[in-house]
Motif scaffolding. Structure first.
Motif, PDB file in Angstrom:
ATOM      1  N   ILE A  90       0.710  -1.374  -0.333  1.00 57.09           N
ATOM      2  CA  ILE A  90      -0.362  -0.278  -0.225  1.00 57.09           C
ATOM      3  C   ILE A  90       0.999   2.039  -0.082  1.00 57.09           C
ATOM      4  N   PRO A  91       0.783   2.251  -1.283  1.00 63.36           N
ATOM      5  CA  PRO A  91       1.266   3.464  -1.281  1.00 63.36           C
ATOM      6  C   PRO A  91       1.713   4.019   0.789  1.00 63.36           C
ATOM      7  N   ARG A  92       2.365   4.387   0.763  1.00 65.25           N
ATOM      8  CA  ARG A  92       2.150   5.119   2.188  1.00 65.25           C
ATOM      9  C   ARG A  92       2.359   6.706   2.245  1.00 65.25           C
ATOM     10  N   PRO A  93       2.051   7.792   2.785  1.00 59.94           N
ATOM     11  CA  PRO A  93       2.788   8.634   3.123  1.00 59.94           C
ATOM     12  C   PRO A  93       4.089   9.459   3.157  1.00 59.94           C
ATOM     13  N   ASP A  94       4.861   8.509   3.809  1.00 59.07           N
ATOM     14  CA  ASP A  94       6.157   8.674   4.382  1.00 59.07           C
ATOM     15  C   ASP A  94       7.096   8.131   2.955  1.00 59.07           C
ATOM     16  N   THR A  95       6.341   7.620   2.585  1.00 58.75           N
ATOM     17  CA  THR A  95       7.149   7.412   0.981  1.00 58.75           C
ATOM     18  C   THR A  95       6.819   8.401   0.060  1.00 58.75           C
ATOM     19  N   GLU A  96       7.019   9.233   0.612  1.00 55.55           N
ATOM     20  CA  GLU A  96       6.325  10.195  -0.875  1.00 55.55           C
ATOM     21  C   GLU A  96       7.884  11.271  -0.922  1.00 55.55           C
ATOM     22  N   VAL A  97       8.256  11.032   0.652  1.00 59.25           N
ATOM     23  CA  VAL A  97       9.272  12.310   0.694  1.00 59.25           C
ATOM     24  C   VAL A  97      10.506  11.314  -0.089  1.00 59.25           C
ATOM     25  N   LEU A  98      10.319  10.162  -0.506  1.00 60.76           N
ATOM     26  CA  LEU A  98      11.518   9.765  -1.389  1.00 60.76           C
ATOM     27  C   LEU A  98      10.905  10.000  -2.781  1.00 60.76           C
ATOM     28  N   VAL A  99      10.170  10.193  -3.278  1.00 63.29           N
ATOM     29  CA  VAL A  99       9.695  11.239  -3.697  1.00 63.29           C
ATOM     30  C   VAL A  99       9.775  12.627  -4.748  1.00 63.29           C
ATOM     31  N   GLU A 100       9.797  13.239  -3.379  1.00 63.70           N
ATOM     32  CA  GLU A 100      10.146  14.693  -2.860  1.00 63.70           C
ATOM     33  C   GLU A 100      11.819  14.322  -3.752  1.00 63.70           C
ATOM     34  N   LYS A 101      12.350  13.327  -2.734  1.00 61.48           N
ATOM     35  CA  LYS A 101      13.889  14.417  -2.732  1.00 61.48           C
ATOM     36  C   LYS A 101      14.643  13.329  -4.186  1.00 61.48           C
ATOM     37  N   CYS A 102      13.950  12.679  -4.546  1.00 62.55           N
ATOM     38  CA  CYS A 102      14.348  12.382  -6.079  1.00 62.55           C
ATOM     39  C   CYS A 102      14.138  13.241  -7.042  1.00 62.55           C
ATOM     40  N   LEU A 103      12.845  14.089  -6.657  1.00 63.75           N
ATOM     41  CA  LEU A 103      12.539  14.914  -7.653  1.00 63.75           C
ATOM     42  C   LEU A 103      13.694  16.198  -7.490  1.00 63.75           C
ATOM     43  N   GLU A 104      13.984  16.578  -6.607  1.00 65.25           N
ATOM     44  CA  GLU A 104      14.871  17.323  -5.633  1.00 65.25           C
ATOM     45  C   GLU A 104      15.745  17.178  -7.078  1.00 65.25           C
ATOM     46  N   ILE A 105      16.136  16.124  -6.761  1.00 67.94           N
ATOM     47  CA  ILE A 105      17.277  15.505  -7.539  1.00 67.94           C
ATOM     48  C   ILE A 105      17.777  15.568  -8.242  1.00 67.94           C
ATOM     49  N   LEU A 106      16.280  15.179  -9.210  1.00 64.88           N
ATOM     50  CA  LEU A 106      16.162  15.458 -10.712  1.00 64.88           C
ATOM     51  C   LEU A 106      16.048  16.688 -11.857  1.00 64.88           C
ATOM     52  N   LYS A 107      15.766  17.366 -10.414  1.00 62.01           N
ATOM     53  CA  LYS A 107      15.110  18.641 -11.296  1.00 62.01           C
ATOM     54  C   LYS A 107      16.151  19.099 -12.318  1.00 62.01           C
TER      55      LYS A 107
END
Length: 173
Positions: A90-107
């Motif tokens: 189940i997608p979890r809210p705490d995993t959203e931090v991982l997506v946020e960090k990835c997007l920050e690195i990829l910007k």
């Protein structure tokens, strides 16, 4: 019965759950296709008998310990609604931090290629592809069930916003 009455019945059935009122309201919102605020503003409205039966069936599943997300068959992650079924996490809210960090690195990276190993529902890979429009994301898993759910989510979410041809989720075993 009214919304208020079915919520009280649900609260009694779910009395041993962690968040009985919240779970009951989420399920009723899902059944009615209305948000929780609407329900609170219309507590004296009558619920259709067919919807009432569906609601109470789902409440009974929840009382037996089945995860709310599997009962509903969907869950929100990073602002996107994902299909979830047994066999994927189940997608979890705490995993959203991982997506946020990835997007920050990829910007500042043009046309990145990303691999999501053990893709599950595809929540991480799809959320990144959705937000990093020039990316190519490979969603990998050894099991066909997560790959199928990832494919369904990719089609549902990516086609909806119209850039599937730019951002494809490649499913490979």
């Amino acid at each position: 019965m009214t919304y208020f009455e079915v919520l009280n019945i649900a609260k009694d059935i779910l009395k041993n759950n962690n968040k009985p009122i919240q779970d009951a309201e989420i399920i009723l919102s899902y059944i009615l296709k209305k948000d929780r605020t609407y329900i609170h503003c219309h507590l004296n409205d009558k619920i259709d008998e067919t919807l009432e039966k569906s609601f109470l069936d789902m409440i009974k599943e929840r009382a037996l310990g089945r995860p709310l997300q599997y009962i509903l068959g969907e869950w929100e992650f990073y602002g996107l609604k994902f299909i979830v079924k047994e066999g994927v996490l189940i997608p979890r809210p705490d995993t959203e931090v991982l997506v946020e960090k990835c997007l920050e690195i990829l910007k500042n990276i043009n046309s990145p290629k990303i691999i999501d190993i053990g893709c599950g529902s595809g929540a991480i890979s799809i959320a990144i592809a959705y937000n990093k429009k020039d990316s190519t994301v490979y969603a990998l898993d050894i099991d066909s069930n997560p790959l199928e759910i990832t494919r369904l989510n990719a089609e549902k979410i990516m086609f909806k916003i119209g850039f599937i041809l730019k951002n494809q989720i490649f499913l490979k075993i």
